[in-house]
Design a protein around this motif. Sequence first.
Motif, PDB file in Angstrom:
ATOM      1  N   PHE A  75       0.991  -1.553   0.065  1.00 33.80           N
ATOM      2  CA  PHE A  75      -0.332   0.114  -0.195  1.00 33.80           C
ATOM      3  C   PHE A  75       0.649   1.319   0.444  1.00 33.80           C
ATOM      4  O   PHE A  75       2.025   0.869   0.232  1.00 33.80           O
ATOM      5  CB  PHE A  75      -0.946  -0.232   0.945  1.00 33.80           C
ATOM      6  N   ALA A  79      -1.619   7.809   0.776  1.00 38.93           N
ATOM      7  CA  ALA A  79      -2.853   7.423  -0.590  1.00 38.93           C
ATOM      8  C   ALA A  79      -3.802   8.395   0.486  1.00 38.93           C
ATOM      9  O   ALA A  79      -3.629   8.215   1.844  1.00 38.93           O
ATOM     10  CB  ALA A  79      -3.634   6.310  -0.750  1.00 38.93           C
ATOM     11  N   LEU A  80      -4.647   9.267  -0.103  1.00 37.82           N
ATOM     12  CA  LEU A  80      -5.076  10.135   0.412  1.00 37.82           C
ATOM     13  C   LEU A  80      -6.769   9.237   0.881  1.00 37.82           C
ATOM     14  O   LEU A  80      -7.364   9.016  -0.342  1.00 37.82           O
ATOM     15  CB  LEU A  80      -5.755  11.596  -0.464  1.00 37.82           C
ATOM     16  N   ALA A  81      -7.127  10.463   1.966  1.00 38.95           N
ATOM     17  CA  ALA A  81      -8.542   9.502   2.228  1.00 38.95           C
ATOM     18  C   ALA A  81      -9.555  10.146   1.571  1.00 38.95           C
ATOM     19  O   ALA A  81      -9.501  11.388   1.566  1.00 38.95           O
ATOM     20  CB  ALA A  81      -9.105   9.651   3.489  1.00 38.95           C
ATOM     21  N   PRO A  82     -11.071   9.213   0.937  1.00 37.28           N
ATOM     22  CA  PRO A  82     -11.320  10.268   0.319  1.00 37.28           C
ATOM     23  C   PRO A  82     -12.545  11.569   0.843  1.00 37.28           C
ATOM     24  O   PRO A  82     -12.342  11.509   2.291  1.00 37.28           O
ATOM     25  CB  PRO A  82     -13.004   9.616   0.044  1.00 37.28           C
ATOM     26  N   ARG A 142     -14.628  10.326   6.460  1.00 38.04           N
ATOM     27  CA  ARG A 142     -15.382   9.746   7.365  1.00 38.04           C
ATOM     28  C   ARG A 142     -14.605   9.056   8.142  1.00 38.04           C
ATOM     29  O   ARG A 142     -12.781   8.058   8.191  1.00 38.04           O
ATOM     30  CB  ARG A 142     -15.921   8.452   5.979  1.00 38.04           C
ATOM     31  N   GLU A 147     -14.845  -0.900  15.557  1.00 36.65           N
ATOM     32  CA  GLU A 147     -16.948  -1.432  16.089  1.00 36.65           C
ATOM     33  C   GLU A 147     -17.393  -1.826  14.408  1.00 36.65           C
ATOM     34  O   GLU A 147     -18.100  -2.220  14.717  1.00 36.65           O
ATOM     35  CB  GLU A 147     -17.392  -0.543  16.827  1.00 36.65           C
ATOM     36  N   SER A 150     -19.193   3.867  11.042  1.00 38.55           N
ATOM     37  CA  SER A 150     -19.046   5.202  10.223  1.00 38.55           C
ATOM     38  C   SER A 150     -19.592   6.508  10.593  1.00 38.55           C
ATOM     39  O   SER A 150     -20.843   6.288  10.859  1.00 38.55           O
ATOM     40  CB  SER A 150     -18.372   4.704   9.064  1.00 38.55           C
ATOM     41  N   SER A 260      -6.595   2.408   7.009  1.00 41.04           N
ATOM     42  CA  SER A 260      -7.890   2.000   6.523  1.00 41.04           C
ATOM     43  C   SER A 260      -7.201   2.030   4.931  1.00 41.04           C
ATOM     44  O   SER A 260      -8.528   2.039   4.597  1.00 41.04           O
ATOM     45  CB  SER A 260      -9.038   2.658   7.153  1.00 41.04           C
TER      46      SER A 260
ATOM     47  N   SER B  49     -21.194  -3.408  17.470  1.00 40.39           N
ATOM     48  CA  SER B  49     -21.559  -2.412  16.653  1.00 40.39           C
ATOM     49  C   SER B  49     -22.961  -3.208  15.268  1.00 40.39           C
ATOM     50  O   SER B  49     -22.948  -3.034  14.573  1.00 40.39           O
ATOM     51  CB  SER B  49     -21.346  -1.511  16.188  1.00 40.39           C
ATOM     52  N   TRP B 155     -12.383  -3.601   5.163  1.00 39.65           N
ATOM     53  CA  TRP B 155     -10.687  -3.491   5.810  1.00 39.65           C
ATOM     54  C   TRP B 155     -10.086  -2.598   5.671  1.00 39.65           C
ATOM     55  O   TRP B 155      -8.971  -1.516   5.779  1.00 39.65           O
ATOM     56  CB  TRP B 155      -9.618  -4.854   5.604  1.00 39.65           C
ATOM     57  N   LYS B 156      -9.925  -1.831   4.750  1.00 41.28           N
ATOM     58  CA  LYS B 156      -9.049  -0.970   3.880  1.00 41.28           C
ATOM     59  C   LYS B 156      -9.498   0.325   2.644  1.00 41.28           C
ATOM     60  O   LYS B 156      -9.812   0.600   1.641  1.00 41.28           O
ATOM     61  CB  LYS B 156      -8.097  -1.376   3.095  1.00 41.28           C
ATOM     62  N   PRO B 157     -11.013   0.826   3.591  1.00 44.90           N
ATOM     63  CA  PRO B 157     -11.129   1.742   2.783  1.00 44.90           C
ATOM     64  C   PRO B 157     -10.765   2.931   1.701  1.00 44.90           C
ATOM     65  O   PRO B 157     -11.133   3.228   1.368  1.00 44.90           O
ATOM     66  CB  PRO B 157     -12.909   2.311   3.852  1.00 44.90           C
ATOM     67  N   VAL B 158      -9.628   3.438   2.564  1.00 40.81           N
ATOM     68  CA  VAL B 158      -8.294   4.218   1.826  1.00 40.81           C
ATOM     69  C   VAL B 158      -7.777   3.547   0.684  1.00 40.81           C
ATOM     70  O   VAL B 158      -7.679   4.576  -0.386  1.00 40.81           O
ATOM     71  CB  VAL B 158      -7.764   4.972   2.973  1.00 40.81           C
ATOM     72  N   GLN B 159      -7.102   2.367   1.206  1.00 40.25           N
ATOM     73  CA  GLN B 159      -6.600   2.669   0.069  1.00 40.25           C
ATOM     74  C   GLN B 159      -7.215   1.458  -1.066  1.00 40.25           C
ATOM     75  O   GLN B 159      -6.542   1.652  -2.328  1.00 40.25           O
ATOM     76  CB  GLN B 159      -5.423   0.952   0.420  1.00 40.25           C
ATOM     77  N   LEU B 160      -8.004   0.740  -0.794  1.00 43.20           N
ATOM     78  CA  LEU B 160      -8.853   0.151  -1.669  1.00 43.20           C
ATOM     79  C   LEU B 160     -10.521   0.865  -1.861  1.00 43.20           C
ATOM     80  O   LEU B 160     -11.261   0.275  -2.334  1.00 43.20           O
ATOM     81  CB  LEU B 160      -9.397  -0.850  -1.362  1.00 43.20           C
ATOM     82  N   HIS B 161      -9.600   2.356  -2.169  1.00 39.18           N
ATOM     83  CA  HIS B 161     -11.248   3.223  -2.297  1.00 39.18           C
ATOM     84  C   HIS B 161     -12.551   2.818  -3.314  1.00 39.18           C
ATOM     85  O   HIS B 161     -13.807   2.840  -3.160  1.00 39.18           O
ATOM     86  CB  HIS B 161     -10.873   4.045  -2.207  1.00 39.18           C
ATOM     87  N   ASP B 169     -20.973   2.981  -0.866  1.00 38.94           N
ATOM     88  CA  ASP B 169     -20.223   3.455  -0.011  1.00 38.94           C
ATOM     89  C   ASP B 169     -19.515   2.865   1.271  1.00 38.94           C
ATOM     90  O   ASP B 169     -20.467   1.596   1.141  1.00 38.94           O
ATOM     91  CB  ASP B 169     -20.962   4.550   0.793  1.00 38.94           C
ATOM     92  N   TYR B 170     -19.248   3.512   2.385  1.00 40.84           N
ATOM     93  CA  TYR B 170     -18.471   2.408   2.741  1.00 40.84           C
ATOM     94  C   TYR B 170     -20.025   1.642   4.018  1.00 40.84           C
ATOM     95  O   TYR B 170     -20.128   0.466   3.513  1.00 40.84           O
ATOM     96  CB  TYR B 170     -18.119   2.835   4.167  1.00 40.84           C
ATOM     97  N   PRO B 171     -20.613   2.606   4.356  1.00 31.30           N
ATOM     98  CA  PRO B 171     -21.326   1.177   4.914  1.00 31.30           C
ATOM     99  C   PRO B 171     -23.133   1.102   4.244  1.00 31.30           C
ATOM    100  O   PRO B 171     -23.021  -1.005   4.452  1.00 31.30           O
ATOM    101  CB  PRO B 171     -22.648   2.573   5.448  1.00 31.30           C
ATOM    102  N   ARG B 174     -20.338  -2.355   3.988  1.00 27.93           N
ATOM    103  CA  ARG B 174     -20.951  -3.434   5.303  1.00 27.93           C
ATOM    104  C   ARG B 174     -22.362  -4.095   5.265  1.00 27.93           C
ATOM    105  O   ARG B 174     -22.395  -5.553   5.589  1.00 27.93           O
ATOM    106  CB  ARG B 174     -21.225  -2.135   6.913  1.00 27.93           C
TER     107      ARG B 174
END
Lengths: 260, 209
Positions: A75, A79-82, A142, A147, A150, A260, B49, B155-161, B169-171, B174
């Motif tokens: 990785f 890398a930027l977070a969205p 985000r 848990e 988000s 992440s 959760s 697991w990798k929401p930034v790297q594997l956006h 989206d993320y939810p 899930r």
Amino acid sequence: MAKRSFLIPGVDKRLLIKDSLKTMPDVTRRRFIAGGASLGALTLLTGCDVIDSSSADTMLAKISKFNDAVQSFIFNPDALAPTFSEHDITKPFPFNAYYDLDDAPEVSAADWKLEVRGLVDNKKSWTLDELYKLPQVSQITRHICVEGWSAIGSWTGTPLRDFLKLIGADTRAKYVWFQCADKDGYNSPLDMRSALHPQTQMTFKYANEILPRAYGFPMKIRVPTKLGFKNPKYVVSMEVTNDYKGGYWEDQGYNSFSGS
Amino acid sequence: MSSLTVTDEQVSATPAKVIQPAWVRIMHWTNAVAMILMILSGWQIYNASPLFGFSFPREYTLGGWLGGGLLWHFAAMWLLMINGLAYLVTGFATGRFRKKLLPITASGVLHDVRAALTFKLGHDDLSVYNYVQRALYAGIILVGVLIVLSGLGMWKPVQLHWLVMLFGDYPTARYVHFFCMAAICAFLVIHVLLALLVPKSLRAMIIGR
């Protein structure tokens, strides 16, 4: 000539299976449930308690380390977070801690100072007014909790890398370690690469308002490339160090990288 | 076919047809173990959760607490992914998927479901899958791919956006992950039930014949 296939030379396969069936334990449902998290069948298979044995813990810890190595190999740490727009923001943004809001630290702005320690040139403490004068940027990102829940929020503050440069931090050090005002002393280490990430922020405002108590007044560290517990609130000190000093949740078994 | 007693006679051995080749059996049972580990540790994580108004009973969860559940989940995922990938590659490369699972026709599935529900579905030739089996097996392979993709995205929401975006989206990823798990559990119940109804199919998956 009779051609017979033997599993083991000289041993008849069918008799072998018959005999071994006799020696197999009876995997009853009761045993499975009594084992609780011990995975009845697997437990019997390996002849040890899968969960309570330290060998399982050792194996899991090793795999977790292996996962860290794989991630750092494949990785891009920069890398930027969205980012999101104003109308994506979650309302109300949840308060989250291992205690109720009533037990959240009540920090007095006048008395509070950010203490700076470790491998830095300038170890002076910073008042809130001094910090507020630093250039600030905003992000709508985000927040993802370990848990699974988000929420999208808007944070404003000074990029941590700018502050580290300002105080002459040795950025070759391995960690920036944060300590907080929470009861039971919340603390968390951040690897230097993540500390220098362009979106990692010393946060003073939420939704353009002074950071409320619920979200970590007077200062939190926002790291959108990490899980929520790596985003400490109510921060009182930061230390630049080569030592891994553990953390509140990290010590209890959460993966310390948790990127992440 | 070997006789239990050794005689002077010449016994001509005609080995029974291999129904399930060794690679299928090994990967099948590896997958079974991986799936159970992933489901039980996944329930542990879910409980931290819950998405819905229920939690899974503690005694059916793995890891003791959220941190332990996560460790199990991110360890067993390798078993699931490597074995699953090997299975997909081998399944396509050997032509097994094409030969065993295709064609799947709606009329065929309807006919066989009806036959199955009235216990009139024959299993004379275990090497040929009926339409109920084909639909279930092909379907669960797709669900398996989907659960891995949604899981990796979570697991990798930034790297594997881009993977998260695939689901919206993320939810949403899930929820997809959860419903895939539910589908796998439903499959598991039906699959085990049917295997027990036709024990020779279970035998074939253990010893190959």
